[in-house]
Motif scaffolding. Sequence first.
Motif, PDB file in Angstrom:
ATOM      1  N   GLY A 200      31.967 -38.963   0.888  1.00 38.11           N
ATOM      2  CA  GLY A 200      31.910 -37.567   1.046  1.00 38.11           C
ATOM      3  C   GLY A 200      31.909 -37.203  -0.277  1.00 38.11           C
ATOM      4  N   VAL A 201      33.155 -37.754  -0.960  1.00 49.86           N
ATOM      5  CA  VAL A 201      33.284 -37.137  -2.717  1.00 49.86           C
ATOM      6  C   VAL A 201      32.138 -37.780  -3.498  1.00 49.86           C
ATOM      7  N   SER A 202      31.815 -39.005  -3.571  1.00 47.53           N
ATOM      8  CA  SER A 202      30.676 -39.597  -4.148  1.00 47.53           C
ATOM      9  C   SER A 202      29.448 -38.816  -3.986  1.00 47.53           C
ATOM     10  N   GLY A 203      29.030 -38.408  -2.819  1.00 43.71           N
ATOM     11  CA  GLY A 203      27.768 -37.586  -2.654  1.00 43.71           C
ATOM     12  C   GLY A 203      27.891 -36.414  -3.299  1.00 43.71           C
ATOM     13  N   GLN A 204      28.904 -35.736  -3.266  1.00 49.21           N
ATOM     14  CA  GLN A 204      28.977 -34.345  -3.686  1.00 49.21           C
ATOM     15  C   GLN A 204      28.754 -34.277  -5.237  1.00 49.21           C
ATOM     16  N   TYR A 205      29.571 -35.639  -5.892  1.00 52.87           N
ATOM     17  CA  TYR A 205      29.515 -35.245  -7.325  1.00 52.87           C
ATOM     18  C   TYR A 205      28.398 -36.592  -7.995  1.00 52.87           C
ATOM     19  N   GLY A 206      27.320 -36.676  -7.174  1.00 56.07           N
ATOM     20  CA  GLY A 206      26.232 -37.375  -7.617  1.00 56.07           C
ATOM     21  C   GLY A 206      26.324 -38.893  -7.981  1.00 56.07           C
ATOM     22  N   CYS A 207      27.354 -39.597  -7.287  1.00 53.37           N
ATOM     23  CA  CYS A 207      27.284 -41.130  -7.369  1.00 53.37           C
ATOM     24  C   CYS A 207      26.875 -41.475  -6.210  1.00 53.37           C
ATOM     25  N   ARG A 212      26.107 -44.709  -0.909  1.00 49.06           N
ATOM     26  CA  ARG A 212      25.460 -45.717  -0.095  1.00 49.06           C
ATOM     27  C   ARG A 212      26.428 -47.005   0.299  1.00 49.06           C
ATOM     28  N   ALA A 213      26.916 -47.343  -0.481  1.00 47.78           N
ATOM     29  CA  ALA A 213      28.015 -48.602  -0.302  1.00 47.78           C
ATOM     30  C   ALA A 213      29.060 -48.047   0.751  1.00 47.78           C
ATOM     31  N   ALA A 214      29.603 -47.159   0.371  1.00 43.93           N
ATOM     32  CA  ALA A 214      30.694 -46.329   1.424  1.00 43.93           C
ATOM     33  C   ALA A 214      30.273 -46.213   2.832  1.00 43.93           C
ATOM     34  N   ARG A 215      28.850 -45.810   2.861  1.00 42.88           N
ATOM     35  CA  ARG A 215      28.362 -45.346   4.274  1.00 42.88           C
ATOM     36  C   ARG A 215      27.990 -46.633   4.967  1.00 42.88           C
ATOM     37  N   ALA A 216      27.432 -47.689   4.201  1.00 46.33           N
ATOM     38  CA  ALA A 216      27.437 -49.086   4.717  1.00 46.33           C
ATOM     39  C   ALA A 216      28.674 -49.789   5.031  1.00 46.33           C
ATOM     40  N   LEU A 217      29.721 -49.669   4.528  1.00 40.18           N
ATOM     41  CA  LEU A 217      31.103 -50.005   4.830  1.00 40.18           C
ATOM     42  C   LEU A 217      31.359 -49.444   6.010  1.00 40.18           C
ATOM     43  N   GLU A 218      31.324 -48.039   6.208  1.00 35.09           N
ATOM     44  CA  GLU A 218      31.918 -47.472   7.326  1.00 35.09           C
ATOM     45  C   GLU A 218      31.269 -47.851   8.736  1.00 35.09           C
ATOM     46  N   GLY A 219      29.736 -48.039   8.546  1.00 28.52           N
ATOM     47  CA  GLY A 219      28.939 -48.367   9.636  1.00 28.52           C
ATOM     48  C   GLY A 219      29.516 -49.635  10.193  1.00 28.52           C
ATOM     49  N   GLU A 220      29.903 -50.716   9.152  1.00 26.60           N
ATOM     50  CA  GLU A 220      30.098 -52.152   9.363  1.00 26.60           C
ATOM     51  C   GLU A 220      31.483 -52.162  10.132  1.00 26.60           C
ATOM     52  N   LEU A 221      32.235 -51.224   9.640  1.00 29.49           N
ATOM     53  CA  LEU A 221      33.502 -51.125  10.392  1.00 29.49           C
ATOM     54  C   LEU A 221      33.554 -50.669  11.624  1.00 29.49           C
ATOM     55  N   GLU A 222      32.622 -50.282  12.244  1.00 26.77           N
ATOM     56  CA  GLU A 222      32.475 -49.494  13.273  1.00 26.77           C
ATOM     57  C   GLU A 222      32.041 -50.857  14.308  1.00 26.77           C
ATOM     58  N   ARG A 223      31.458 -51.597  14.003  1.00 27.02           N
ATOM     59  CA  ARG A 223      30.996 -52.733  14.890  1.00 27.02           C
ATOM     60  C   ARG A 223      32.259 -53.576  15.161  1.00 27.02           C
ATOM     61  N   PRO A 224      32.286 -54.030  16.597  1.00 28.57           N
ATOM     62  CA  PRO A 224      33.206 -54.507  17.432  1.00 28.57           C
ATOM     63  C   PRO A 224      33.589 -55.959  16.437  1.00 28.57           C
TER      64      PRO A 224
END
Length: 254
Positions: A200-207, A212-224
């Motif tokens: 959330g923060v990185s997207g708001q401030y142009g990083c 992308r990396a944070a969203r990918a990690l969040e998605g991976e952590l949802e997997r059983p």
Amino acid sequence: MPADQMGVAHPLHILLAEDETVTRLATRVLLERAGHRVVAVENGPAAVAAAAGKSFDLILMDLGLPDLPGDEAVRAIRQQPNGAAPRILILTASATTQGHGRCDGCGADGILVKPLRLDILSAALDGGSPAASAAIEPAFEPAFDEDAIATMREMLPATRAAELIGKAAAVLRRHGQVLDEALKAGDVATAGTMAHKIAGVSGQYGCLALRRAARALEGELERPDADPAHRAEELAGTLAPALEFLERSAACQG
């Protein structure tokens, strides 16, 4: 677009519920410079109380609010005597299956993926499909969005913009440390929360690479059967350049 040219034909009275201070401040400034009136709160109970006490045209509700999550806050608002009236859009830093599942049936009118963009917001208010339009990823996206910093400088005095950008760097550094500790301890829930906040923060401030990396990690952590090592390494590799980008931007006030 320069801040003084972002006016809207029909200003709205908006309730913004966002717990991350640097994101809340930046989003509020964006909405106010576009001509809207904004009441900002930082947790779920405050959002429910504000909605009960005032009449809003639109509620922008962060999904990951503390004390009462955004989806539960929406349900509580819809149960109020005037709860059917406001348009409610969920804000989230990611577009994961679990996140969408929580929003389905909670009473919200749609989902907007952070960072908030006025064109996407306008399309959603005009009857578009915010979830679909916000979930589209560009074929190519650079590591950094200089326009995000330029917009911040257009909206705020130079010293205030520099202060806010510097605070964003400090927040990301702190979230990165908590994330690293959580992963080492096998605390998947905390790690997922931190990845979401970083996105959330990185997207708001142009990083953008960090987002992308944070969203990918969040998605991976949802997997059983989550095996986050590779995604965590990817995030760590993008965090340091993001911090350098923000700190350099904060130091340059011109």
